[in-house]
Design an enzyme around this catalytic site. Structure first.
Site, PDB file in Angstrom:
ATOM      1  N   GLN A  94      26.851 -72.956 -36.315  1.00  0.00           N
ATOM      2  CA  GLN A  94      27.439 -72.329 -35.131  1.00  0.00           C
ATOM      3  C   GLN A  94      27.434 -73.322 -33.966  1.00  0.00           C
ATOM      4  OE1 GLN A  94      25.705 -68.069 -34.706  1.00  0.00           O
ATOM      5  NE2 GLN A  94      24.374 -69.096 -36.167  1.00  0.00           N
ATOM      6  N   ASP A  97      27.586 -79.218 -31.249  1.00  0.00           N
ATOM      7  CA  ASP A  97      27.022 -80.493 -30.768  1.00  0.00           C
ATOM      8  C   ASP A  97      27.229 -81.671 -31.728  1.00  0.00           C
ATOM      9  OD1 ASP A  97      23.723 -79.068 -31.412  1.00  0.00           O
ATOM     10  OD2 ASP A  97      25.077 -80.107 -32.795  1.00  0.00           O
ATOM     11  N   HIS A 112      32.294 -72.685 -35.030  1.00  0.00           N
ATOM     12  CA  HIS A 112      32.662 -72.465 -33.622  1.00  0.00           C
ATOM     13  C   HIS A 112      33.224 -73.721 -32.956  1.00  0.00           C
ATOM     14  CE1 HIS A 112      29.635 -68.897 -33.690  1.00  0.00           C
ATOM     15  NE2 HIS A 112      30.735 -68.624 -34.317  1.00  0.00           N
ATOM     16  N   CYS A 140      47.888 -81.416 -20.597  1.00  0.00           N
ATOM     17  CA  CYS A 140      48.413 -81.875 -21.892  1.00  0.00           C
ATOM     18  C   CYS A 140      49.555 -82.865 -21.659  1.00  0.00           C
ATOM     19  CB  CYS A 140      48.921 -80.684 -22.686  1.00  0.00           C
ATOM     20  SG  CYS A 140      49.795 -81.146 -24.191  1.00  0.00           S
ATOM     21  N   CYS A 143      52.982 -80.975 -23.034  1.00  0.00           N
ATOM     22  CA  CYS A 143      53.625 -79.809 -22.405  1.00  0.00           C
ATOM     23  C   CYS A 143      53.150 -79.557 -20.984  1.00  0.00           C
ATOM     24  CB  CYS A 143      53.351 -78.568 -23.255  1.00  0.00           C
ATOM     25  SG  CYS A 143      51.676 -77.941 -23.076  1.00  0.00           S
ATOM     26  N   GLY A 180      17.096 -71.164 -37.051  1.00  0.00           N
ATOM     27  CA  GLY A 180      17.259 -71.297 -35.613  1.00  0.00           C
ATOM     28  C   GLY A 180      18.424 -70.517 -35.053  1.00  0.00           C
ATOM     29  N   ASN A 206      12.545 -69.563 -38.112  1.00  0.00           N
ATOM     30  CA  ASN A 206      12.752 -69.252 -36.701  1.00  0.00           C
ATOM     31  C   ASN A 206      11.404 -69.234 -35.993  1.00  0.00           C
ATOM     32  OD1 ASN A 206      13.370 -67.771 -34.182  1.00  0.00           O
ATOM     33  ND2 ASN A 206      15.356 -67.493 -35.156  1.00  0.00           N
ATOM     34  N   ALA A 224      11.827 -75.540 -36.513  1.00  0.00           N
ATOM     35  CA  ALA A 224      12.570 -76.015 -37.696  1.00  0.00           C
ATOM     36  C   ALA A 224      12.331 -77.507 -37.928  1.00  0.00           C
ATOM     37  CB  ALA A 224      14.065 -75.749 -37.493  1.00  0.00           C
TER      38      ALA A 224
HETATM   39  C1  BV8 Z   1      35.666 -62.881 -33.200  1.00  0.00           C
HETATM   40  C2  BV8 Z   1      31.120 -71.754 -29.147  1.00  0.00           C
HETATM   41  C3  BV8 Z   1      37.677 -61.705 -33.789  1.00  0.00           C
HETATM   42  C4  BV8 Z   1      31.343 -71.903 -27.687  1.00  0.00           C
HETATM   43  C5  BV8 Z   1      30.236 -69.502 -29.617  1.00  0.00           C
HETATM   44  C6  BV8 Z   1      30.986 -57.145 -34.213  1.00  0.00           C
HETATM   45  C7  BV8 Z   1      30.032 -56.493 -33.517  1.00  0.00           C
HETATM   46  C8  BV8 Z   1      29.832 -56.824 -32.157  1.00  0.00           C
HETATM   47  C9  BV8 Z   1      30.569 -57.811 -31.508  1.00  0.00           C
HETATM   48  C10 BV8 Z   1      31.504 -58.455 -32.223  1.00  0.00           C
HETATM   49  C11 BV8 Z   1      31.733 -58.112 -33.552  1.00  0.00           C
HETATM   50  N1  BV8 Z   1      32.710 -58.907 -33.990  1.00  0.00           N
HETATM   51  C12 BV8 Z   1      33.113 -59.716 -32.976  1.00  0.00           C
HETATM   52  C13 BV8 Z   1      32.383 -59.454 -31.894  1.00  0.00           C
HETATM   53  C14 BV8 Z   1      32.507 -60.083 -30.632  1.00  0.00           C
HETATM   54  C15 BV8 Z   1      31.736 -61.411 -30.542  1.00  0.00           C
HETATM   55  C16 BV8 Z   1      30.234 -61.236 -30.695  1.00  0.00           C
HETATM   56  O1  BV8 Z   1      29.648 -61.428 -31.739  1.00  0.00           O
HETATM   57  N2  BV8 Z   1      29.619 -60.910 -29.543  1.00  0.00           N
HETATM   58  C17 BV8 Z   1      28.139 -60.803 -29.533  1.00  0.00           C
HETATM   59  C18 BV8 Z   1      27.635 -61.492 -28.264  1.00  0.00           C
HETATM   60  C19 BV8 Z   1      27.724 -59.382 -29.629  1.00  0.00           C
HETATM   61  N3  BV8 Z   1      32.209 -62.358 -31.540  1.00  0.00           N
HETATM   62  C20 BV8 Z   1      33.327 -63.056 -31.224  1.00  0.00           C
HETATM   63  O2  BV8 Z   1      33.951 -62.914 -30.196  1.00  0.00           O
HETATM   64  C21 BV8 Z   1      33.780 -64.056 -32.272  1.00  0.00           C
HETATM   65  N4  BV8 Z   1      35.195 -63.909 -32.488  1.00  0.00           N
HETATM   66  O3  BV8 Z   1      34.935 -62.081 -33.730  1.00  0.00           O
HETATM   67  O4  BV8 Z   1      37.050 -62.846 -33.220  1.00  0.00           O
HETATM   68  C22 BV8 Z   1      37.347 -60.563 -32.918  1.00  0.00           C
HETATM   69  C23 BV8 Z   1      37.429 -60.722 -31.560  1.00  0.00           C
HETATM   70  C24 BV8 Z   1      37.070 -59.630 -30.756  1.00  0.00           C
HETATM   71  C25 BV8 Z   1      36.624 -58.423 -31.300  1.00  0.00           C
HETATM   72  C26 BV8 Z   1      36.571 -58.299 -32.694  1.00  0.00           C
HETATM   73  C27 BV8 Z   1      36.899 -59.375 -33.499  1.00  0.00           C
HETATM   74  C28 BV8 Z   1      33.603 -65.506 -31.760  1.00  0.00           C
HETATM   75  C29 BV8 Z   1      32.165 -65.820 -31.585  1.00  0.00           C
HETATM   76  C30 BV8 Z   1      31.986 -67.322 -31.274  1.00  0.00           C
HETATM   77  C31 BV8 Z   1      31.772 -67.572 -29.813  1.00  0.00           C
HETATM   78  N5  BV8 Z   1      31.453 -68.978 -29.576  1.00  0.00           N
HETATM   79  N6  BV8 Z   1      30.017 -70.826 -29.423  1.00  0.00           N
HETATM   80  C32 BV8 Z   1      30.160 -72.502 -26.960  1.00  0.00           C
HETATM   81  O5  BV8 Z   1      29.154 -72.842 -27.614  1.00  0.00           O
HETATM   82  O6  BV8 Z   1      30.317 -72.678 -25.737  1.00  0.00           O
HETATM   83  S1  BV8 Z   1      28.917 -68.452 -29.967  1.00  0.00           S
HETATM   84  C33 BV8 Z   1      27.494 -69.340 -29.505  1.00  0.00           C
HETATM   85  O7  BV8 Z   1      26.522 -68.354 -29.250  1.00  0.00           O
HETATM   86  C34 BV8 Z   1      26.901 -70.226 -30.564  1.00  0.00           C
HETATM   87  O8  BV8 Z   1      27.870 -70.925 -31.295  1.00  0.00           O
HETATM   88  C35 BV8 Z   1      26.124 -69.220 -31.412  1.00  0.00           C
HETATM   89  O9  BV8 Z   1      26.969 -68.601 -32.340  1.00  0.00           O
HETATM   90  C36 BV8 Z   1      25.708 -68.194 -30.385  1.00  0.00           C
HETATM   91  C37 BV8 Z   1      24.287 -68.430 -29.971  1.00  0.00           C
HETATM   92  O10 BV8 Z   1      23.499 -67.927 -30.997  1.00  0.00           O
HETATM   93  P1  BV8 Z   1      22.386 -68.868 -31.718  1.00  0.00           P
HETATM   94  O11 BV8 Z   1      22.993 -70.146 -32.128  1.00  0.00           O
HETATM   95  O12 BV8 Z   1      21.723 -68.011 -32.704  1.00  0.00           O
HETATM   96  O13 BV8 Z   1      21.410 -69.246 -30.501  1.00  0.00           O
HETATM   97  P2  BV8 Z   1      20.423 -68.287 -29.689  1.00  0.00           P
HETATM   98  O14 BV8 Z   1      20.094 -69.038 -28.464  1.00  0.00           O
HETATM   99  O15 BV8 Z   1      20.984 -66.916 -29.586  1.00  0.00           O
HETATM  100  O16 BV8 Z   1      19.121 -68.187 -30.615  1.00  0.00           O
HETATM  101  C38 BV8 Z   1      18.391 -69.334 -30.900  1.00  0.00           C
HETATM  102  C39 BV8 Z   1      17.361 -68.898 -31.949  1.00  0.00           C
HETATM  103  O17 BV8 Z   1      16.645 -70.052 -32.351  1.00  0.00           O
HETATM  104  C40 BV8 Z   1      16.344 -67.883 -31.421  1.00  0.00           C
HETATM  105  O18 BV8 Z   1      16.153 -66.884 -32.407  1.00  0.00           O
HETATM  106  C41 BV8 Z   1      15.077 -68.731 -31.226  1.00  0.00           C
HETATM  107  O19 BV8 Z   1      13.907 -67.990 -31.516  1.00  0.00           O
HETATM  108  C42 BV8 Z   1      15.261 -69.801 -32.281  1.00  0.00           C
HETATM  109  N7  BV8 Z   1      14.624 -71.092 -31.993  1.00  0.00           N
HETATM  110  C43 BV8 Z   1      14.506 -71.700 -30.787  1.00  0.00           C
HETATM  111  N8  BV8 Z   1      13.911 -72.926 -30.950  1.00  0.00           N
HETATM  112  C44 BV8 Z   1      13.699 -73.071 -32.297  1.00  0.00           C
HETATM  113  C45 BV8 Z   1      14.159 -71.899 -32.964  1.00  0.00           C
HETATM  114  N9  BV8 Z   1      14.072 -71.730 -34.299  1.00  0.00           N
HETATM  115  C46 BV8 Z   1      13.513 -72.745 -35.009  1.00  0.00           C
HETATM  116  N10 BV8 Z   1      13.075 -73.922 -34.440  1.00  0.00           N
HETATM  117  C47 BV8 Z   1      13.129 -74.109 -33.091  1.00  0.00           C
HETATM  118  N11 BV8 Z   1      12.665 -75.243 -32.576  1.00  0.00           N
END
Ligand code: BV8
Length: 240
Positions: A94, A97, A112, A140, A143, A180, A206, A224
């Protein structure tokens, strides 16, 4: 260890947590400086870009700089080592980077997108170069539309073929790592359940402990960047 050494086909889903030990903030960590008053989810949308393209472009420029300065950590390196040992290995990330590829992982599916690539907001095509005339965002050269990072924003669909390949890897693997990730963002988060239903052994790595439902799900709690190299060492008795 047996599960890892004996696995024919391995798939791994990674999130921001695997890059945390490279000094990159996760989505759960509060943003710093200029960006502390913004939630990532509020900036990473096409609506936010249309409302204030300069603000969103500069946020990505800030992250691009941080990600450019970051180095892959032992967690990234260990996944590259697992790929070298496994018969079949698919890394589904996801993260935007590019640190997996810089750690020499080969079969990487970027669900993503990637912050080092740029697209035209109007034509939705990749743009390699543009005139640096100080406009923010730049335009662009074909365009005149605004340029945007080649990442998937909330509300935008994932690259279809990439997600198909990720689904396939989850369905056909016999060992699936979830590393993670908070598992809050769909459809990426559903891959773990797809793999579990298809009969794979699931290993969650995690910092946070999650209440676990099923017996065929192992949970390893800790950084990790420490757990993955140890797994590799024990499975193949060699360094990360
Ligand atoms: C879509 C790129 C069609 C940009 C990103 C179903 C139900 C509910 C909502 C939805 C659904 N279907 C779709 C949605 C809407 C939405 C969604 O999921 N919303 C969420 C917030 C509820 N999804 C979308 O919009 C997706 N598109 O579905 O299109 C559609 C559209 C609309 C409606 C229906 C269908 C597109 C999603 C992609 C968005 N772009 N990134 C950018 O980065 O700027 S998402 C971005 O956030 C990341 O890529 C990643 O996916 C997410 C962050 O999550 P994580 O990576 O898990 O990071 P987080 O910080 O949350 O957690 C870190 C974890 O690591 C923690 O648990 C922590 O404890 C742990 N950790 C920390 N340090 C360590 C560690 N573990 C191990 N070692 C360590 N050292």
């Amino acid at each position: 260890m047996e599960a890892l050494r004996g696995a024919k086909s391995i798939a791994a889903l990674t999130g921001a947590g695997i890059s945390a030990e490279s000094g990159l903030p996760t989505f759960r960590d509060p943003q710093t400086g200029l960006w502390e008053k913004f939630r990532p989810e509020d900036l990473a949308t096409p609506e936010a870009f249309q409302r204030n393209p300069k603000l969103v472009w500069e946020w990505y420029a800030h992250r691009r700089e941080l990600m450019g300065q970051a180095q892959p950590n032992p967690g990234h390196a260990a996944l590259a080592a697992i790929e070298r040992h496994a018969a079949t290995f698919t890394l589904v990330t996801q993260n935007i980077d590019g640190l997996h590829q810089r750690a020499d992982s080969r079969n990487v599916l970027e669900l993503h997108g990637n912050i080092t690539r740029t697209r035209c907001f109007e034509e939705d095509t990749l743009v390699e170069s543009w005139s640096a005339n100080g406009e923010v965002p730049p335009h662009c050269p074909r365009c005149g539309g605004l340029l945007r990072p080649d990442v998937v924003w909330f509300g935008e669909s994932l690259p279809e073929e990439t997600f198909e390949q990720a689904l396939e890897a989850a369905i056909f693997c016999d060992l699936f790592f979830s590393i993670g990730t908070s598992g809050l963002v769909e459809p990426a988060a559903s891959l773990t359940e797809v793999a579990r239903r298809a009969g794979a052994t699931i290993v969650v790595i995690n910092l946070e402990v999650e209440p676990l439902a099923s017996p065929d799900l192992y949970q390893l709690n800790g950084p990790a960047g420490q757990i993955l190299p140890e797994l590799v060492r024990q499975a193949w008795r060699e360094e990360g």
